[in-house]
Scaffold this motif. Structure first.
Motif, PDB file in Angstrom:
ATOM      1  N   TYR A 282       0.855  -1.183   0.000  1.00 43.41           N
ATOM      2  CA  TYR A 282       0.000   0.000   0.000  1.00 43.41           C
ATOM      3  C   TYR A 282       0.898   1.241   0.000  1.00 43.41           C
ATOM      4  O   TYR A 282       1.228   1.784   1.055  1.00 43.41           O
ATOM      5  CB  TYR A 282      -0.931   0.010   1.217  1.00 43.41           C
ATOM      6  CG  TYR A 282      -1.848  -1.189   1.288  1.00 43.41           C
ATOM      7  CD1 TYR A 282      -2.792  -1.419   0.291  1.00 43.41           C
ATOM      8  CD2 TYR A 282      -1.767  -2.096   2.338  1.00 43.41           C
ATOM      9  CE1 TYR A 282      -3.638  -2.519   0.346  1.00 43.41           C
ATOM     10  CE2 TYR A 282      -2.610  -3.198   2.404  1.00 43.41           C
ATOM     11  CZ  TYR A 282      -3.542  -3.404   1.402  1.00 43.41           C
ATOM     12  OH  TYR A 282      -4.371  -4.501   1.451  1.00 43.41           O
ATOM     13  N   SER A 283       1.281   1.681  -1.187  1.00 40.63           N
ATOM     14  CA  SER A 283       2.226   2.788  -1.308  1.00 40.63           C
ATOM     15  C   SER A 283       1.512   4.130  -1.182  1.00 40.63           C
ATOM     16  O   SER A 283       0.398   4.313  -1.676  1.00 40.63           O
ATOM     17  CB  SER A 283       2.964   2.708  -2.645  1.00 40.63           C
ATOM     18  OG  SER A 283       2.054   2.682  -3.726  1.00 40.63           O
ATOM     19  N   ARG A 284       2.177   5.065  -0.492  1.00 37.84           N
ATOM     20  CA  ARG A 284       1.647   6.413  -0.308  1.00 37.84           C
ATOM     21  C   ARG A 284       2.808   7.396  -0.308  1.00 37.84           C
ATOM     22  O   ARG A 284       3.972   7.017  -0.137  1.00 37.84           O
ATOM     23  CB  ARG A 284       0.882   6.539   1.023  1.00 37.84           C
ATOM     24  CG  ARG A 284      -0.211   5.500   1.260  1.00 37.84           C
ATOM     25  CD  ARG A 284      -0.924   5.796   2.581  1.00 37.84           C
ATOM     26  NE  ARG A 284      -1.959   4.806   2.893  1.00 37.84           N
ATOM     27  CZ  ARG A 284      -1.794   3.777   3.728  1.00 37.84           C
ATOM     28  NH1 ARG A 284      -0.627   3.626   4.345  1.00 37.84           N
ATOM     29  NH2 ARG A 284      -2.769   2.939   3.963  1.00 37.84           N
ATOM     30  N   TYR A 285       2.475   8.653  -0.496  1.00 41.36           N
ATOM     31  CA  TYR A 285       3.431   9.749  -0.270  1.00 41.36           C
ATOM     32  C   TYR A 285       2.974  10.531   0.950  1.00 41.36           C
ATOM     33  O   TYR A 285       1.766  10.747   1.108  1.00 41.36           O
ATOM     34  CB  TYR A 285       3.508  10.659  -1.497  1.00 41.36           C
ATOM     35  CG  TYR A 285       4.205  10.045  -2.683  1.00 41.36           C
ATOM     36  CD1 TYR A 285       5.558   9.708  -2.622  1.00 41.36           C
ATOM     37  CD2 TYR A 285       3.508   9.780  -3.865  1.00 41.36           C
ATOM     38  CE1 TYR A 285       6.198   9.143  -3.713  1.00 41.36           C
ATOM     39  CE2 TYR A 285       4.142   9.216  -4.955  1.00 41.36           C
ATOM     40  CZ  TYR A 285       5.487   8.899  -4.872  1.00 41.36           C
ATOM     41  OH  TYR A 285       6.123   8.330  -5.950  1.00 41.36           O
ATOM     42  N   PRO A 286       3.905  10.943   1.821  1.00 39.52           N
ATOM     43  CA  PRO A 286       5.323  10.624   1.839  1.00 39.52           C
ATOM     44  C   PRO A 286       5.539   9.119   1.967  1.00 39.52           C
ATOM     45  O   PRO A 286       4.672   8.414   2.523  1.00 39.52           O
ATOM     46  CB  PRO A 286       5.856  11.370   3.068  1.00 39.52           C
ATOM     47  CG  PRO A 286       4.785  12.342   3.450  1.00 39.52           C
ATOM     48  CD  PRO A 286       3.495  11.765   2.984  1.00 39.52           C
ATOM     49  N   VAL A 287       6.695   8.632   1.507  1.00 37.65           N
ATOM     50  CA  VAL A 287       6.896   7.188   1.437  1.00 37.65           C
ATOM     51  C   VAL A 287       6.805   6.525   2.809  1.00 37.65           C
ATOM     52  O   VAL A 287       6.378   5.370   2.910  1.00 37.65           O
ATOM     53  CB  VAL A 287       8.226   6.831   0.759  1.00 37.65           C
ATOM     54  CG1 VAL A 287       8.222   7.243  -0.701  1.00 37.65           C
ATOM     55  CG2 VAL A 287       9.419   7.451   1.497  1.00 37.65           C
ATOM     56  N   MET A 288       7.173   7.231   3.882  1.00 39.85           N
ATOM     57  CA  MET A 288       7.103   6.620   5.210  1.00 39.85           C
ATOM     58  C   MET A 288       5.672   6.522   5.722  1.00 39.85           C
ATOM     59  O   MET A 288       5.429   5.953   6.791  1.00 39.85           O
ATOM     60  CB  MET A 288       7.982   7.375   6.206  1.00 39.85           C
ATOM     61  CG  MET A 288       9.475   7.205   5.942  1.00 39.85           C
ATOM     62  SD  MET A 288      10.013   5.456   5.908  1.00 39.85           S
ATOM     63  CE  MET A 288       9.836   5.021   7.638  1.00 39.85           C
ATOM     64  N   ASP A 289       4.706   7.068   4.971  1.00 35.54           N
ATOM     65  CA  ASP A 289       3.295   6.832   5.257  1.00 35.54           C
ATOM     66  C   ASP A 289       2.783   5.599   4.525  1.00 35.54           C
ATOM     67  O   ASP A 289       1.586   5.282   4.604  1.00 35.54           O
ATOM     68  CB  ASP A 289       2.445   8.046   4.867  1.00 35.54           C
ATOM     69  CG  ASP A 289       2.574   9.183   5.876  1.00 35.54           C
ATOM     70  OD1 ASP A 289       3.257   8.986   6.908  1.00 35.54           O
ATOM     71  OD2 ASP A 289       2.021  10.261   5.626  1.00 35.54           O
ATOM     72  N   SER A 290       3.644   4.916   3.796  1.00 34.83           N
ATOM     73  CA  SER A 290       3.266   3.630   3.215  1.00 34.83           C
ATOM     74  C   SER A 290       3.071   2.623   4.340  1.00 34.83           C
ATOM     75  O   SER A 290       3.681   2.732   5.411  1.00 34.83           O
ATOM     76  CB  SER A 290       4.340   3.148   2.239  1.00 34.83           C
ATOM     77  OG  SER A 290       4.454   4.029   1.135  1.00 34.83           O
ATOM     78  N   GLU A 291       2.235   1.630   4.103  1.00 35.52           N
ATOM     79  CA  GLU A 291       1.791   0.763   5.193  1.00 35.52           C
ATOM     80  C   GLU A 291       2.889  -0.161   5.718  1.00 35.52           C
ATOM     81  O   GLU A 291       2.923  -0.475   6.894  1.00 35.52           O
ATOM     82  CB  GLU A 291       0.593  -0.073   4.729  1.00 35.52           C
ATOM     83  CG  GLU A 291      -0.197  -0.694   5.846  1.00 35.52           C
ATOM     84  CD  GLU A 291      -0.924   0.342   6.701  1.00 35.52           C
ATOM     85  OE1 GLU A 291      -0.986   0.135   7.927  1.00 35.52           O
ATOM     86  OE2 GLU A 291      -1.405   1.347   6.157  1.00 35.52           O
TER      87      GLU A 291
END
Length: 563
Positions: A282-291
């Motif tokens: 589950y990728s998100r930006y910012p990358v450290m908000d990825s699961e």
């Protein structure tokens, strides 16, 4: 690009020292006589294991629905900066522009190993009639969302369906299974989004993982797990058919893992602030908000391994990415990461929710990592997870109950899904057992902060839970089996006399005392939970076929210098 085909794969095993078994007249524990059933075993109860995004196939007859409408076509010409969402946490989008190569991650020192057929991920030895579960009119696996009732394509479910079909084809040789795998693989390909030459596989629905409004993914979104499992399917189709089309598809899918996040577009992998490479479900930006999902990371690793195998076990980029992802799990599987001592492991590191239905998946995946690296740390970590919490599914069997059982509990256990069972103590009572007896049980579990427990399904304590443990109350069956290829090597620190046992059809049939000699190795091809403790099955030597209960002086051997 020329045609490449994997070479013949062989696996060698090391011959270890012979077992020394010296019968002893006395020892620290006496063998137990086989127990006798007093009541009939109760039938298992139904439990729904389906999570929001399924990673297992539904069983049963097929339900056929119309082909889903494709909502988000290939967006190679999408705009760039002006399409970025203003939210603090945002969904990567299919923006096609040049991408940088991912770098800066630490690699494990382990070397990749081939794995023989029958021991690889997705190889269950089962032939499943097709179609099954929810499929459309073309025979492709689809997904029905419980939040809007609509039918969607689901690349992970389609990849898994194809991989199960490939296993049925491997076992049966029947062309119909290969055709099903090809249909599902082609649907995944047809729906691809292309970013700087790399293929990503989108979802057409918004997705809120925990229904809490946190980190909602807005369509279209892509997943490193869909990349990893599609990669496995394409590689296995290539290996089975030799058709260059599937290797080309694998090349384009693998390319997605090489692309670094750019702040806007899809990504399947990223490097965190500690230099750890994540294969992101589950990728998100910012990358450290990825699961940072444990099972999704490892499924994607298995795709990299399949790609390495399909390239004749000689692909430096795939090997580098696998080793980077392996290092990440080496550092996060236990303390301060996914392990939750004495309870279910965590599903992910961002939201940190526990994973009742994935706890056993994690153990299985650790055992596959052992097969792919021959690093026995994954045997011990799988065993540690197994000891943290019993199997969540309804486990049935016969419980031996000794006079050391002095208390019984009523627990909050009625919820269908294990994540909703608090196992809070609602009532307790003292019990007096005057002699060893027994009863059928229909579930195993754990009281938070307390002991493992068994729920009895017959007799005067029907519906009550009693503490599980060696010498107290325990299943006489072999539960939660872990199989090892290559074998684990057990060794002892000093000479020790102990009891070993034999079983037939899950029932104890014999026991004897033996002396194990220090400095001698004892090969074990599996372990299981039985009689209230973990035991190891000795696979070769004079004790071949006997089960050795876990002892403090008996350890799994690890190569010197390994973490």
């Amino acid at each position: 690009m020329g045609t490449r085909r994997a070479g013949l794969i062989t696996l060698t095993t090391t011959v270890v020292a012979a077992l020394i078994a010296v019968p002893a007249a006395a020892g620290p524990e006496a063998p137990l006589a086989p127990s006798r059933a007093l009541v009939q075993q109760a039938p298992p109860e139904e439990v729904d294991p389906v999570d929001d995004v399924p990673d297992e196939m539904d069983e049963g007859p097929a339900v056929v629905v119309d082909v889903p409408e494709r909502v988000h076509e290939d967006q190679r010409a999408a705009a760039a900066e002006d399409d970025v969402q203003p939210a603090a946490t945002r969904t990567p989008k299919p923006v096609d522009r040049p991408r940088e190569r991912i770098t800066g991650y630490t690699e494990s020192t382990r070397e990749l190993q081939p794995v023989p057929h029958g021991w690889r991920p997705y190889q269950t030895g089962r032939v499943r009639p097709v179609p099954f579960g929810l499929v459309d009119t073309t025979g492709v696996r689809v997904f029905k969302a419980d939040w809007d009732g609509k039918i969607y394509d689901h690349p992970v479910a389609q990849a898994q369906y194809g991989l199960h079909a490939m296993e049925s084809y491997r076992m049966s040789g029947q062309r119909q299974y290969l055709d099903v795998a090809i249909k599902n693989a082609q649907r995944i390909i047809d729906r691809r989004h292309v970013i700087d030459g790399a293929w990503y596989f989108p979802y057409d629905f918004d997705f809120d993982l925990y229904r809490n409004g946190k980190g909602v993914l807005t369509a279209p979104w892509s997943s490193g797990m869909s990349s990893g499992q599609a990669l496995s399917l394409f590689c296995r189709l290539y290996d089975a058919t030799g058709d260059q089309k599937w290797l080309d598809a694998a090349d384009a899918t693998f390319a997605a893992f090489l692309q670094a996040p750019d702040g806007v577009g899809y990504f399947s992998s990223f490097v965190d602030t500690a230099g750890r490479l994540w294969l992101e479900e589950y990728s998100r930006y910012p990358v450290m908000d990825s699961e940072r999902v444990l099972n999704g990371h490892m499924w994607s690793m298995f795709g990299l391994w399949d790609y390495w195998m399909s390239n004749g076990q000689d692909h430096p980029e795939a090997e580098s990415l696998f080793k980077g992802a392996l290092y990440t799990i080496e550092k996060t599987a236990m303390n301060g990461g996914f392990r939750n001592p004495g309870w279910y492991s965590r599903y992910s590191l961002w939201q940190k929710n526990i994973a009742p239905t994935y706890h056993q998946h994690h153990q299985d995946q650790f055992l596959w990592l052992h097969r792919m690296t021959h690093d026995t740390v994954w045997i011990t970590r799988a065993s540690t997870y197994r000891a943290d919490h019993p199997e969540w599914r309804n486990t049935t069997g016969f419980a031996v109950i000794t006079p050391k059982t002095t208390i019984a509990y009523k627990l909050d256990d009625k919820a269908v899904h294990p994540k909703d069972r608090t196992m809070k103590v609602l009532q307790s009572k003292k019990v007096k057992i005057t002699k060893t007896t027994g009863a059928a049980f229909d579930r195993r579990g754990k009281i938070p902060g307390g002991p493992n427990v068994i729920r009895l399904s017959a007799g005067w304590l029907k519906g009550w839970w009693i503490p599980e443990g060696y010498g107290k109350a325990y299943s006489r069956d072999l539960l939660e089996n872990h199989a090892y290829r290559p074998e684990a090597q057990l060794y002892v620190d000093r000479d020790v006399t102990l009891a070993v046992y034999q079983y037939a059809n899950g029932k104890q049939t014999a026991g004897k005392l033996v002396t194990l000699r220090a400095g001698t190795y004892y090969p074990a091809d599996r372990s299981a939970f039985t009689f209230g403790r973990t035991s190891w099955h000795i696979s070769r030597g004079p004790l071949a076929g006997w089960w050795l209960p876990t002892q403090a002086v008996v350890k799994v051997y690890r190569m010197p210098g390994w973490l």
